[in-house]
Scaffold this active site. Structure first.
Site, PDB file in Angstrom:
ATOM      1  NE  ARG A  32       9.229   1.858  -9.283  1.00  0.00           N
ATOM      2  CZ  ARG A  32      10.478   1.967 -10.025  1.00  0.00           C
ATOM      3  NH1 ARG A  32      10.146   1.550 -11.285  1.00  0.00           N
ATOM      4  NH2 ARG A  32      11.666   2.010  -9.805  1.00  0.00           N
ATOM      5  CD  GLN A  95       8.776   3.177  -0.138  1.00  0.00           C
ATOM      6  OE1 GLN A  95       7.378   3.292  -0.322  1.00  0.00           O
ATOM      7  NE2 GLN A  95       9.478   2.347  -0.894  1.00  0.00           N
ATOM      8  CG  ASP A  98       7.094  14.775  -0.877  1.00  0.00           C
ATOM      9  OD1 ASP A  98       7.271  15.035   0.321  1.00  0.00           O
ATOM     10  OD2 ASP A  98       6.594  14.052  -1.668  1.00  0.00           O
ATOM     11  CG  HIS A 113      14.063   6.068  -0.349  1.00  0.00           C
ATOM     12  ND1 HIS A 113      13.098   5.505  -0.891  1.00  0.00           N
ATOM     13  CD2 HIS A 113      15.030   4.884   0.017  1.00  0.00           C
ATOM     14  CE1 HIS A 113      13.025   4.107  -0.987  1.00  0.00           C
ATOM     15  NE2 HIS A 113      14.203   3.838  -0.461  1.00  0.00           N
ATOM     16  CB  THR A 180       3.976   2.567  -0.426  1.00  0.00           C
ATOM     17  OG1 THR A 180       4.974   1.601  -1.015  1.00  0.00           O
ATOM     18  CG2 THR A 180       3.866   2.175   0.977  1.00  0.00           C
ATOM     19  CB  SER A 181       3.019  -1.253  -4.364  1.00  0.00           C
ATOM     20  OG  SER A 181       4.328  -0.979  -4.696  1.00  0.00           O
ATOM     21  CG  ASN A 204      -2.115   1.288  -1.907  1.00  0.00           C
ATOM     22  OD1 ASN A 204      -1.573   2.582  -1.780  1.00  0.00           O
ATOM     23  ND2 ASN A 204      -2.000   0.577  -2.968  1.00  0.00           N
TER      24      ASN A 204
END
Length: 228
Positions: A32, A95, A98, A113, A180-181, A204
């Site tokens: 994102r 999350q 890959d 995920h 990650t946010s 982060n």
């Protein structure tokens, strides 16, 4: 001043909760970010939705194969250090789809995920390698449509995956959120399963919202983990 290296050393069980920022150093764009995978889409939720797969499988296949596969990406120092730590005393709940945590040597990984490199036919369940999927999503034997084993928008997380993630969080006396946010649910809700006295930290590039008492390590995760 919070010392992450000391916290890891003191912990009995460390669980890392990871997102796209862990893989950007391996050359995989943040989903994102500006210029990231979704930058040219008005609605990323549409492209990676179960409805898009069911109604426009060729468009889904085209988008996924052109934008999401980075087979030449290699694990970076974050993956490698997390593997060393968790193989000894911990787990990773990611999350990311890959597979780089496992390629970096990690043995205890919950792929919240799913994984892009697991491909199966929706009709018969047969699995194929991703190179074959890159060429076509059609299964000649039964007319089925192949798909990657990832959680699409509109699909639930599998119960056994949720259970494994909850167990990894509940066991930890140190939880570290990285890259990650922490805004995507149900992933972000996993913190509610933590022990009341567990230490919580986040690494982060910019500060993120965390529960009271948590420790924020602002900086490049590759630099932070190289020093662990």
């Amino acid at each position: 001043m919070f010392d992450l290296k000391q916290a890891v050393a003191n912990a009995h069980f460390v669980t890392f909760l990871t997102g796209a920022g862990v893989s950007t150093a391996s050359g995989i764009p943040d989903y994102r970010s500006k210029g990231g995978l979704y930058a040219d889409l008005a609605s990323p939720e549409e492209a990676l939705s179960i409805e898009n797969l069911q109604q426009h499988h060729l468009a889904f296949h085209d988008w996924v194969t052109k934008k999401m596969y980075y087979p030449d990406a290699k694990p970076n120092v974050i993956h490698e250090k997390m593997a060393q730590i968790t193989n000894a005393k911990g787990a990773i709940v990611t999350q990311n789809v890959d597979g780089l945590h496992q390629r970096g040597g990690a043995k205890h990984v919950v792929e919240f995920h799913g994984n892009l490199y697991r491909i199966y036919c929706q009709t018969c369940g047969q699995q194929i390698d991703y190179q074959t999927y890159l060429q076509s999503d059609g299964h000649a034997e039964d007319g089925g449509i192949f798909r990657p084993d990832i959680v699409l928008y509109g699909e639930p997380i599998k119960p056994d995956v949720i259970n494994a993630a909850v167990e990894a969080v509940a066991k930890a006396d140190l939880l570290v959120v990285v890259g990650t946010s922490f805004q995507v649910y149900p992933f972000a809700g996993l913190l509610q399963m933590a022990q009341s006295d567990a230490v919580l930290a986040a690494v982060n590039r910019e500060p993120i919202s965390l529960p009271a008492g948590a420790h924020m390590v602002v900086g490049d995760a590759t630099t932070v983990f190289a020093a662990l």
